[in-house]
Design a protein around this motif. Structure first.
Motif, PDB file in Angstrom:
ATOM      1  N   ARG A   6     -16.946  18.951   8.484  1.00 28.24           N
ATOM      2  CA  ARG A   6     -17.412  19.937   9.467  1.00 28.24           C
ATOM      3  C   ARG A   6     -17.336  19.363  10.888  1.00 28.24           C
ATOM      4  N   TRP A   7     -17.764  18.117  11.047  1.00 31.68           N
ATOM      5  CA  TRP A   7     -17.705  17.481  12.374  1.00 31.68           C
ATOM      6  C   TRP A   7     -16.266  17.447  12.873  1.00 31.68           C
ATOM      7  N   LYS A   9     -13.690  19.398  12.034  1.00 30.17           N
ATOM      8  CA  LYS A   9     -13.227  20.735  12.392  1.00 30.17           C
ATOM      9  C   LYS A   9     -13.795  21.168  13.744  1.00 30.17           C
ATOM     10  N   ASN A  10     -15.075  20.914  13.959  1.00 31.28           N
ATOM     11  CA  ASN A  10     -15.684  21.274  15.253  1.00 31.28           C
ATOM     12  C   ASN A  10     -15.048  20.494  16.395  1.00 31.28           C
ATOM     13  N   ALA A  13     -11.556  21.877  17.047  1.00 29.99           N
ATOM     14  CA  ALA A  13     -11.586  23.224  17.620  1.00 29.99           C
ATOM     15  C   ALA A  13     -11.733  23.187  19.134  1.00 29.99           C
ATOM     16  N   ARG A  14     -12.334  22.138  19.652  1.00 25.01           N
ATOM     17  CA  ARG A  14     -12.560  22.063  21.094  1.00 25.01           C
ATOM     18  C   ARG A  14     -11.428  21.364  21.856  1.00 25.01           C
ATOM     19  N   GLN A  33     -18.549  27.164  17.326  1.00 28.53           N
ATOM     20  CA  GLN A  33     -18.147  25.762  17.352  1.00 28.53           C
ATOM     21  C   GLN A  33     -18.107  25.222  18.785  1.00 28.53           C
ATOM     22  N   HIS A  34     -18.745  25.953  19.689  1.00 28.11           N
ATOM     23  CA  HIS A  34     -18.924  25.541  21.087  1.00 28.11           C
ATOM     24  C   HIS A  34     -17.638  25.544  21.898  1.00 28.11           C
TER      25      HIS A  34
END
Length: 178
Positions: A6-7, A9-10, A13-14, A33-34
């Motif tokens: 998860r970390w 992917k987040n 994503a940024r 995901q900010h």
């Protein structure tokens, strides 16, 4: 393991400067995901995958083997191609790759869903390969059932929106870099 995934992917994503999201749902996921909203453009370039999602539910409730039996399939490994049949899709490459898989796994089956200008030449190429089934153009529930029955989606080139059907069916999608 889940936390690291998860970390990652987040974090990934940024990284892009800008996102072109297929739908508002994608925008919502990215914002969660900010990813800043100003960095997301929704293009609404998508297809309705509700039939595929319903077929997935039917498969889950009936069981994989029972679901596949309704389509005349057994436990053999099944790959599916679902797209227009034209030269840019590299279908001859797909058939050569399928021959390699079949040599290693004699029970392997390839399903071809679609229609297009190359259909008659493809039919001629696979006439002596009964394990390759040309299903023609399928839509709605019929297409969805075949997609969900497969184990993997093969899209050798010009992936297009077919990938959304594959993802909705829960299939890994394999492509090539030409």
């Amino acid at each position: 393991r889940f936390g690291v995934r998860r970390w990652w992917k987040n974090f990934m994503a940024r990284l892009p400067d800008h996102w072109f999201a297929y739908t508002e749902l994608t925008r919502a996921i990215l914002i969660a995901q900010h990813v800043p909203s100003r960095c997301i453009t929704v293009v609404n370039n998508s297809v309705d995958v509700s039939d595929v999602l319903m077929a997935t539910t039917r498969k889950r409730s009936n069981g994989r083997n029972a679901f596949r039996l309704t389509l005349g399939l057994g436990e053999e490994p099944v790959a599916v191609f679902c797209s227009r049949l034209y030269a840019g899709k590299k279908i001859e490459f797909l058939l050569a790759a399928a021959d390699c898989v079949r040599a290693a796994h004699p029970e392997f089956v390839l399903l071809l869903i679609g229609d297009g200008p190359e259909r008659s030449s493809i039919e001629a190429l696979v006439i002596d390969r009964p394990w390759i089934r040309i299903l023609g153009p399928l839509y709605g529930r019929e297409k969805a059932d075949w997609l969900v029955a497969a184990d993997v989606m093969l899209l050798p080139a010009w992936v297009g929106l077919s990938i959304l059907d594959g993802f909705a069916a829960g299939l890994p999608v394999i492509t090539a870099d030409f």
